[in-house]
Design a protein around this motif. Structure first.
Motif, PDB file in Angstrom:
ATOM      1  N   LYS A   8       0.804  -1.229   0.000  1.00 14.12           N
ATOM      2  CA  LYS A   8       0.000   0.000   0.000  1.00 14.12           C
ATOM      3  C   LYS A   8       0.837   1.280   0.000  1.00 14.12           C
ATOM      4  CE  LYS A   8      -3.948  -2.143   2.360  1.00 14.12           C
ATOM      5  NZ  LYS A   8      -4.910  -2.035   3.486  1.00 14.12           N
ATOM      6  N   LYS A   9       2.163   1.146  -0.151  1.00 15.13           N
ATOM      7  CA  LYS A   9       3.043   2.305  -0.191  1.00 15.13           C
ATOM      8  C   LYS A   9       3.545   2.512  -1.629  1.00 15.13           C
ATOM      9  CE  LYS A   9       2.939   2.770   4.324  1.00 15.13           C
ATOM     10  NZ  LYS A   9       2.210   3.879   4.973  1.00 15.13           N
ATOM     11  N   TYR A  10       3.394   3.723  -2.125  1.00 13.47           N
ATOM     12  CA  TYR A  10       3.920   4.044  -3.447  1.00 13.47           C
ATOM     13  C   TYR A  10       5.433   4.156  -3.373  1.00 13.47           C
ATOM     14  CZ  TYR A  10      -0.734   4.864  -5.333  1.00 13.47           C
ATOM     15  OH  TYR A  10      -2.018   4.697  -5.777  1.00 13.47           O
ATOM     16  N   PRO A  23      -2.810  -4.021  -2.792  1.00 14.07           N
ATOM     17  CA  PRO A  23      -1.738  -3.517  -1.930  1.00 14.07           C
ATOM     18  C   PRO A  23      -0.347  -3.527  -2.573  1.00 14.07           C
ATOM     19  CG  PRO A  23      -3.168  -5.023  -0.730  1.00 14.07           C
ATOM     20  CD  PRO A  23      -3.542  -5.137  -2.172  1.00 14.07           C
ATOM     21  N   THR A  24      -0.095  -4.503  -3.484  1.00 13.45           N
ATOM     22  CA  THR A  24       1.229  -4.592  -4.096  1.00 13.45           C
ATOM     23  C   THR A  24       1.097  -4.919  -5.585  1.00 13.45           C
ATOM     24  OG1 THR A  24       2.315  -5.349  -2.061  1.00 13.45           O
ATOM     25  CG2 THR A  24       3.429  -5.847  -4.127  1.00 13.45           C
ATOM     26  N   ILE A  25       1.746  -4.114  -6.431  1.00 11.96           N
ATOM     27  CA  ILE A  25       1.879  -4.424  -7.851  1.00 11.96           C
ATOM     28  C   ILE A  25       3.280  -4.027  -8.288  1.00 11.96           C
ATOM     29  CG2 ILE A  25       0.846  -2.220  -8.548  1.00 11.96           C
ATOM     30  CD1 ILE A  25      -0.168  -3.719 -11.087  1.00 11.96           C
ATOM     31  N   TYR A  26       3.950  -4.944  -8.980  1.00  9.70           N
ATOM     32  CA  TYR A  26       5.360  -4.728  -9.336  1.00  9.70           C
ATOM     33  C   TYR A  26       5.644  -5.509 -10.609  1.00  9.70           C
ATOM     34  CZ  TYR A  26      10.493  -4.559  -8.526  1.00  9.70           C
ATOM     35  OH  TYR A  26      11.847  -4.348  -8.624  1.00  9.70           O
ATOM     36  N   ARG A  27       6.157  -4.827 -11.620  1.00  4.74           N
ATOM     37  CA  ARG A  27       6.563  -5.476 -12.867  1.00  4.74           C
ATOM     38  C   ARG A  27       8.044  -5.191 -13.105  1.00  4.74           C
ATOM     39  NH1 ARG A  27       3.284  -6.574 -17.264  1.00  4.74           N
ATOM     40  NH2 ARG A  27       4.588  -5.227 -18.573  1.00  4.74           N
ATOM     41  N   GLY A  28       8.775  -6.224 -13.548  1.00  2.00           N
ATOM     42  CA  GLY A  28      10.209  -6.028 -13.701  1.00  2.00           C
ATOM     43  C   GLY A  28      10.833  -6.865 -14.797  1.00  2.00           C
ATOM     44  N   THR A  29      12.147  -6.729 -14.912  1.00  2.00           N
ATOM     45  CA  THR A  29      12.952  -7.419 -15.923  1.00  2.00           C
ATOM     46  C   THR A  29      13.930  -8.355 -15.232  1.00  2.00           C
ATOM     47  OG1 THR A  29      12.784  -5.562 -17.463  1.00  2.00           O
ATOM     48  CG2 THR A  29      14.621  -7.084 -17.793  1.00  2.00           C
ATOM     49  N   LEU A  50      -0.570 -13.346  -4.789  1.00  2.00           N
ATOM     50  CA  LEU A  50      -0.834 -13.591  -3.373  1.00  2.00           C
ATOM     51  C   LEU A  50      -2.295 -13.227  -3.102  1.00  2.00           C
ATOM     52  CD1 LEU A  50       0.521 -14.378  -0.648  1.00  2.00           C
ATOM     53  CD2 LEU A  50       0.847 -11.923  -0.240  1.00  2.00           C
ATOM     54  N   TYR A  51      -3.067 -14.205  -2.639  1.00  2.00           N
ATOM     55  CA  TYR A  51      -4.486 -13.950  -2.425  1.00  2.00           C
ATOM     56  C   TYR A  51      -4.992 -14.808  -1.260  1.00  2.00           C
ATOM     57  CZ  TYR A  51      -4.909 -18.223  -5.250  1.00  2.00           C
ATOM     58  OH  TYR A  51      -4.779 -19.504  -5.750  1.00  2.00           O
TER      59      TYR A  51
END
Length: 446
Positions: free
Chosen positions: A194-196, A240-246, A362-363
């Motif tokens: 939940k933190k940007y 609460p969390t979303i992250y996309r990466g390489t 995660l759910y």
């Protein structure tokens, strides 16, 4: 007869062309491939496929070829898609690409929809297969009314273990320029608990996450530029969390950070007096002056690299300290680095590349007191330096979508990416026939 115009015949084109050729005779289609340089297609395509020497900036030729087509597929760099898009719109032709959807094309949506056309973007690997595979699981989680806590997604174009012959554990299977300038032009943005969170380019390659994929070992991931724009696209508002990466192999990012901190990934200015300069001179030009310290000493001191660091092996292997002439008269720092890397990270004829994609969900299920952690991973190896995993995973989903559209199976209009079941379900199903299969696993340690 329906005519398919493919503009661009680069690294990812062969799988796309060959797939459509297989279906052309059955469906009575004709394929034309247009590119400035067509010699790379020799011996790779069917005799019934037309090859056109093509200049995108020849307006008459572009209008003529688009006008003859039933659908246009653009494999050009993303920055050139708006040129093609406007001509397609004027000539009432649908357009498919594997590139990120641009604001220029998005602005055309009212006219595209009014004409009943489909401009389908992000239909390759990443973006493309990442969207489709993620949405398939996300839709299942939502339909079961589970509470989604986190979504992470990583993709990497790497080298297969049997062809891994250098300390960077990396070779090019796609546009080298995109690797050199990766991460520039904006701050990485994501949400964590939940933190940007924001990572500027100068710190991007020091903020990594370690990922272990069964049978393939460890990888490190760094953040993509903007994960936040997928909150709406994936219907994940409030997550609460979303992250996309390489993905890269461990150690790559720390070593690449040397180039970032040194400033030689900069593509914004041209170096003066480059003619006659060696790679050693090039590196030295970014370091402080000292009458007796070596280039190596100055670099290690400036960037606080320990004498026993494995970064040193990587840098020496690339040849940045050698007196080899660069061989360019005029170039930006990034272009000099790109030239060196293209020579050193070249896929040899029989080398195999490898695509790795990894999602984490995660759910919490109804009635449970603990969260469920589900991972979904994809690993695809290429055959050689031409029939690469990159070409396969970029070209095939795009080709399948073109086929489905011409057969009337995709009926959407407007500007879209493949996050709708009408697109992702049949495409993912057919990709399995080509070995593009995801493996799901529930794990305890998330």
């Amino acid at each position: 007869m329906k005519n398919i115009l493919i503009i661009g015949a680069g690294r990812s084109a062969i799988a796309l062309i060959n797939y459509l050729e297989e279906h052309a005779a059955i469906n009575k289609w004709h394929i034309a491939v247009a590119d400035k340089e067509v010699q790379q297609l020799d011996g790779q395509i069917d005799e019934n496929t037309t090859v056109i020497e093509f200049d995108l900036f020849n307006a008459n030729q572009l209008v003529h070829e688009v006008g003859k087509s039933s659908i246009v597929v653009s494999l050009l760099p993303a920055s050139l898609h708006p040129i093609v898009a406007k001509v397609c719109l004027d000539n009432n032709k649908s357009l498919f690409t594997a590139s990120y959807e641009s604001e220029e094309i998005k602005k055309l949506e009212p006219q595209i929809k009014k004409k009943g056309l489909l401009f389908l973007n992000e239909m390759g690997l990443d973006p493309g297969i990442d969207h489709m595979s993620a949405m398939q699981i996300l839709d299942k989680i939502k339909s079961a009314a589970y509470e989604l806590k986190a979504f992470e997604s990583f993709t990497g174009g790497l080298v297969a273990p049997e062809s891994d012959t250098n300390p960077w554990h990396y070779k090019f299977s796609w546009n080298p320029r995109n690797v050199v300038v990766a991460g520039q032009g904006g701050t990485a943005k994501f949400i964590q608990e939940k933190k940007y969170k924001y990572i500027p380019y100068n710190r991007l390659f020091r903020r990594t996450e370690l990922i272990d994929i069964e049978s393939y070992g460890k990888f490190e991931g760094y953040a993509n530029r903007d994960s936040l724009k997928y909150l709406e696209r994936y219907h994940l508002e409030g997550i609460p969390t979303i992250y996309r990466g390489t993905l890269r192999r461990p150690g790559f990012c720390r070593a690449w950070n040397v180039f970032v901190q040194l400033g030689i990934t900069d593509d914004s200015y041209v170096i003066d007096h480059l003619d006659g300069m060696s790679y050693r001179d090039f590196i030295n030009s970014f370091l402080y002056y000292h009458p007796s310290d070596s280039v190596e000493t100055k670099l290690y001191h400036t960037l606080h690299i320990d004498q026993d660091s494995d970064i040193i092996e990587k840098l020496k292997w690339l040849g940045i300290f050698e007196d080899t002439p660069i061989g360019l008269d005029k170039a930006t720092p990034a272009q000099v680095l790109e030239k060196l890397l293209t020579e050193k990270w070249l896929l040899q004829p029989e080398d195999k590349d490898m695509i790795v994609m990894w999602h984490k969900f995660l759910y919490r299920k109804k009635g449970d007191s603990v969260d469920t952690c589900l991972t979904s991973s994809l690993v695809v190896e290429g055959q050689n330096s031409v029939n690469t995993a990159m070409a396969k995973t970029v070209g095939l989903p795009l080709a399948i979508a073109v086929k489905l559209y011409l057969q009337g199976e995709i009926k959407q209009t407007g500007v879209h990416i493949p996050t709708n079941k009408e697109i992702y379900e049949p495409v993912l199903k057919e990709l399995q026939e080509y070995g593009i299969v995801f493996h799901e696993q529930e794990i305890d340690d998330c």
